[in-house]
Design an enzyme around this catalytic site. Structure first.
Site, PDB file in Angstrom:
ATOM      1  N   CYS A  76      31.093  46.571  29.531  1.00 46.53           N
ATOM      2  CA  CYS A  76      30.534  46.171  30.828  1.00 46.53           C
ATOM      3  C   CYS A  76      29.277  46.997  31.130  1.00 46.53           C
ATOM      4  CB  CYS A  76      31.566  46.382  31.926  1.00 46.53           C
ATOM      5  SG  CYS A  76      30.973  45.832  33.539  1.00 46.53           S
ATOM      6  N   CYS A  80      30.766  52.073  36.726  1.00 46.56           N
ATOM      7  CA  CYS A  80      31.853  52.511  37.604  1.00 46.56           C
ATOM      8  C   CYS A  80      32.565  53.703  36.953  1.00 46.56           C
ATOM      9  CB  CYS A  80      32.827  51.366  37.839  1.00 46.56           C
ATOM     10  SG  CYS A  80      31.997  49.835  38.324  1.00 46.56           S
ATOM     11  N   CYS A  83      36.145  53.462  35.468  1.00 46.88           N
ATOM     12  CA  CYS A  83      36.558  52.299  34.675  1.00 46.88           C
ATOM     13  C   CYS A  83      36.438  52.499  33.161  1.00 46.88           C
ATOM     14  CB  CYS A  83      35.751  51.071  35.095  1.00 46.88           C
ATOM     15  SG  CYS A  83      36.352  49.576  34.264  1.00 46.88           S
ATOM     16  N   CYS A 120      46.493  36.598  37.317  1.00 46.79           N
ATOM     17  CA  CYS A 120      45.170  37.131  37.648  1.00 46.79           C
ATOM     18  C   CYS A 120      44.380  37.391  36.365  1.00 46.79           C
ATOM     19  CB  CYS A 120      45.295  38.445  38.399  1.00 46.79           C
ATOM     20  SG  CYS A 120      46.314  38.326  39.862  1.00 46.79           S
ATOM     21  N   CYS A 151      44.160  33.714  40.276  1.00 53.02           N
ATOM     22  CA  CYS A 151      43.213  34.691  40.801  1.00 53.02           C
ATOM     23  C   CYS A 151      42.287  35.076  39.659  1.00 53.02           C
ATOM     24  CB  CYS A 151      43.965  35.923  41.301  1.00 53.02           C
ATOM     25  SG  CYS A 151      42.873  37.240  41.912  1.00 53.02           S
ATOM     26  N   CYS A 211      40.811  38.608  47.773  1.00 53.99           N
ATOM     27  CA  CYS A 211      41.638  39.751  47.402  1.00 53.99           C
ATOM     28  C   CYS A 211      40.664  40.907  47.255  1.00 53.99           C
ATOM     29  CB  CYS A 211      42.347  39.454  46.085  1.00 53.99           C
ATOM     30  SG  CYS A 211      43.216  40.882  45.405  1.00 53.99           S
ATOM     31  N   ARG A 283      48.817  45.114  48.420  1.00 58.62           N
ATOM     32  CA  ARG A 283      49.395  45.252  47.073  1.00 58.62           C
ATOM     33  C   ARG A 283      49.326  46.695  46.586  1.00 58.62           C
ATOM     34  NH1 ARG A 283      46.400  42.074  44.255  1.00 58.62           N
ATOM     35  NH2 ARG A 283      47.646  40.306  44.880  1.00 58.62           N
TER      36      ARG A 283
HETATM   37  N1  SAM Z   1      34.226  43.629  36.640  1.00 59.43           N
HETATM   38  C1  SAM Z   1      34.830  43.099  37.775  1.00 59.43           C
HETATM   39  C2  SAM Z   1      34.646  43.944  39.009  1.00 59.43           C
HETATM   40  O1  SAM Z   1      34.392  45.106  38.913  1.00 59.43           O
HETATM   41  O2  SAM Z   1      34.784  43.389  40.093  1.00 59.43           O
HETATM   42  C3  SAM Z   1      36.310  42.802  37.599  1.00 59.43           C
HETATM   43  C4  SAM Z   1      37.185  43.742  36.830  1.00 59.43           C
HETATM   44  S1  SAM Z   1      37.377  45.395  37.499  1.00 59.43           S
HETATM   45  C5  SAM Z   1      38.292  46.192  36.226  1.00 59.43           C
HETATM   46  C6  SAM Z   1      38.549  45.165  38.822  1.00 59.43           C
HETATM   47  C7  SAM Z   1      38.928  46.367  39.644  1.00 59.43           C
HETATM   48  O3  SAM Z   1      39.801  47.205  38.908  1.00 59.43           O
HETATM   49  C8  SAM Z   1      37.843  47.305  40.079  1.00 59.43           C
HETATM   50  O4  SAM Z   1      37.160  46.833  41.196  1.00 59.43           O
HETATM   51  C9  SAM Z   1      38.608  48.575  40.421  1.00 59.43           C
HETATM   52  O5  SAM Z   1      38.948  48.580  41.793  1.00 59.43           O
HETATM   53  C10 SAM Z   1      39.872  48.445  39.568  1.00 59.43           C
HETATM   54  N2  SAM Z   1      39.936  49.516  38.555  1.00 59.43           N
HETATM   55  C11 SAM Z   1      39.211  49.609  37.435  1.00 59.43           C
HETATM   56  N3  SAM Z   1      39.508  50.731  36.749  1.00 59.43           N
HETATM   57  C12 SAM Z   1      40.467  51.369  37.468  1.00 59.43           C
HETATM   58  C13 SAM Z   1      41.178  52.606  37.289  1.00 59.43           C
HETATM   59  N4  SAM Z   1      40.946  53.400  36.247  1.00 59.43           N
HETATM   60  N5  SAM Z   1      42.075  52.941  38.217  1.00 59.43           N
HETATM   61  C14 SAM Z   1      42.307  52.151  39.289  1.00 59.43           C
HETATM   62  N6  SAM Z   1      41.663  50.981  39.510  1.00 59.43           N
HETATM   63  C15 SAM Z   1      40.742  50.602  38.619  1.00 59.43           C
HETATM   64 FE1  SF4 Z   2      32.626  46.642  34.860  1.00 58.21          FE
HETATM   65 FE2  SF4 Z   2      34.811  48.099  35.154  1.00 58.21          FE
HETATM   66 FE3  SF4 Z   2      32.904  48.254  36.983  1.00 58.21          FE
HETATM   67 FE4  SF4 Z   2      34.378  45.957  36.750  1.00 58.21          FE
HETATM   68  S1  SF4 Z   2      35.120  47.972  37.382  1.00 58.21           S
HETATM   69  S2  SF4 Z   2      32.145  46.131  36.999  1.00 58.21           S
HETATM   70  S3  SF4 Z   2      34.722  45.961  34.541  1.00 58.21           S
HETATM   71  S4  SF4 Z   2      32.725  48.878  34.820  1.00 58.21           S
END
Ligand code: SAM
Ligand code: SF4
Ligand code: DTB
Length: 345
Positions: A76, A80, A83, A120, A151, A211, A283
């Protein structure tokens, strides 16, 4: 004992008639100060109020069950800090391209057999192309045909893309605000808070339900958690679903070796979300694998009434069927009932 979770049955609820303010209509003008004061209430008062708000509209013996599938994994472009799927960090994750619809449907069928009522689908995109949205829309149609709620979480989408997903019958779109506007820049630099709000607004031009929630345990302050809740509660109507994630600390990410978060502060955050957004389904999302049964029980008592089932979230671990069956049996709770909302008395 069957190999699925206990099936959901309906339980009568007894709305409390005595608790002041606990049957109140939703408010959209919560200030950060009010939200912080709510989180800081004496613990037992906060939990008692949250439980009463919960019982006003929800059956406390029923937990909604969703199952996640990562339909496009890793690589990606966003940064973040929490992530594992960001290409910016060196995690053990192998990227995988968008799955084909047949494989997605096969996984959805298994999710349904395992007691999920919602499926989802998550993709590690910043913002999908129209062609990618068309492919996901095909999968949404096919999963919906199985009788599952659908979802998706695909990153930022335009109104046209939201229309395409709505036409496919998509029920929910997950797009988290993650934290307060003030703390956001500490965690993500490749998009803005306003980008997130804009996508939510684009989705709200369609019948798709929102959501949207956040993550606790990223080093933010209580005021930041209050700021997140105030932002979510300013959405009118409130998001239909509010995921509260406890950070899953993944080695290789910048937040991978943070100190453990205080579980009771998670409980307080959930209770405040319950009170501030009384009609939303809250949730208990990521992080359950690292929680004791007792902490999960407190989170559910504080008004969370939805979880992800299965042994995997998107890329990290989740308790799995056996542990969850045991937990929900001990809590006299049915997991897997569609629509936990009951009529307001
Ligand atoms: N890329 C898209 C986005 O960011 O909206 C969808 C997938 S992203 C993995 C979905 C959500 O997963 C993120 O917004 C974050 O809140 C949650 N998430 C990701 N990594 C996480 C982690 N290590 N611990 C807790 N929540 C996490
Ligand atoms: Fe990409 Fe992870 Fe951020 Fe979603 S949460 S935008 S998958 S880096
Ligand atoms: C949400 O708020 N939590 C889920 C879902 N929405 C997509 C995702 C949690 C991801 C946890 C890290 C992982 O497994 O990759």
């Amino acid at each position: 004992m069957t190999d699925t979770l206990p099936s959901a049955t309906s339980h009568p609820t007894t709305p409390p008639e005595t608790a002041a303010g606990t049957g109140a209509d939703p408010r959209f003008d919560w200030s950060v100060e009010e939200a912080e004061a709510l989180i800081a209430q004496p613990f037992h008062d906060l939990l008692a109020d949250a439980q009463q708000v919960h019982r006003r509209r929800f059956d406390p013996h029923v937990v909604e069950a969703a199952i996640l599938l990562s339909i496009k994994t890793g690589a990606c472009p966003e940064d973040c800090a929490y992530c594992p799927q960001s290409a910016t960090w060196n995690t053990d994750l192998g990227p995988e391209p968008l799955m084909d619809t047949d494989s997605i449907v096969e996984s959805a069928r298994a999710a349904k057999a395992n007691g999920a009522t919602r499926f989802c689908m998550g993709a590690a995109w910043r913002s999908p192309t129209d062609r990618q949205v068309d492919r996901v829309a095909d999968a949404v149609r096919a999963v919906g045909d199985l009788g599952l709620e659908t979802c998706v979480t695909l990153g930022m989408v335009t109104t046209d893309q939201a229309d395409t997903l709505a036409d496919a019958g998509l029920d929910f779109y997950n797009h988290n605000l993650d934290t307060s506007p003030e703390f956001y820049g500490e965690v993500i630099t490749t998009r803005t808070y306003q980008d997130r709000l804009d996508t939510l607004a684009n989705l709200r031009t369609t019948p798709i339900k929102l959501c949207t929630g956040g993550i606790v345990g990223m080093g933010e302050s209580r005021r930041d958690r209050a700021g997140l809740l105030a932002q979510l509660a300013s959405l009118d109507p409130h998001p239909e679903s509010v995921p509260i994630n406890l950070l899953v600390k993944v080695p290789g990410t910048p937040l991978g070796d943070l100190d453990d978060f205080d579980g009771l502060e998670l409980v307080r955050t959930i209770a405040a979300a319950r009170i501030m957004m009384p009609t939303s389904v809250v949730r208990l999302s990521a992080g359950r694998n690292e929680m004791t049964d007792e902490l999960q029980a407190l989170c559910l008592h504080a008004g969370a009434s939805s979880v992800f089932l299965g042994d995997k979230l998107l890329t990290t671990g989740n308790p799995g069927e056996d542990r969850d069956r045991e937990l929900f049996e001990k809590l006299d709770t049915d997991a897997g009932c569609q629509g936990t909302s009951v009529d307001v008395k």
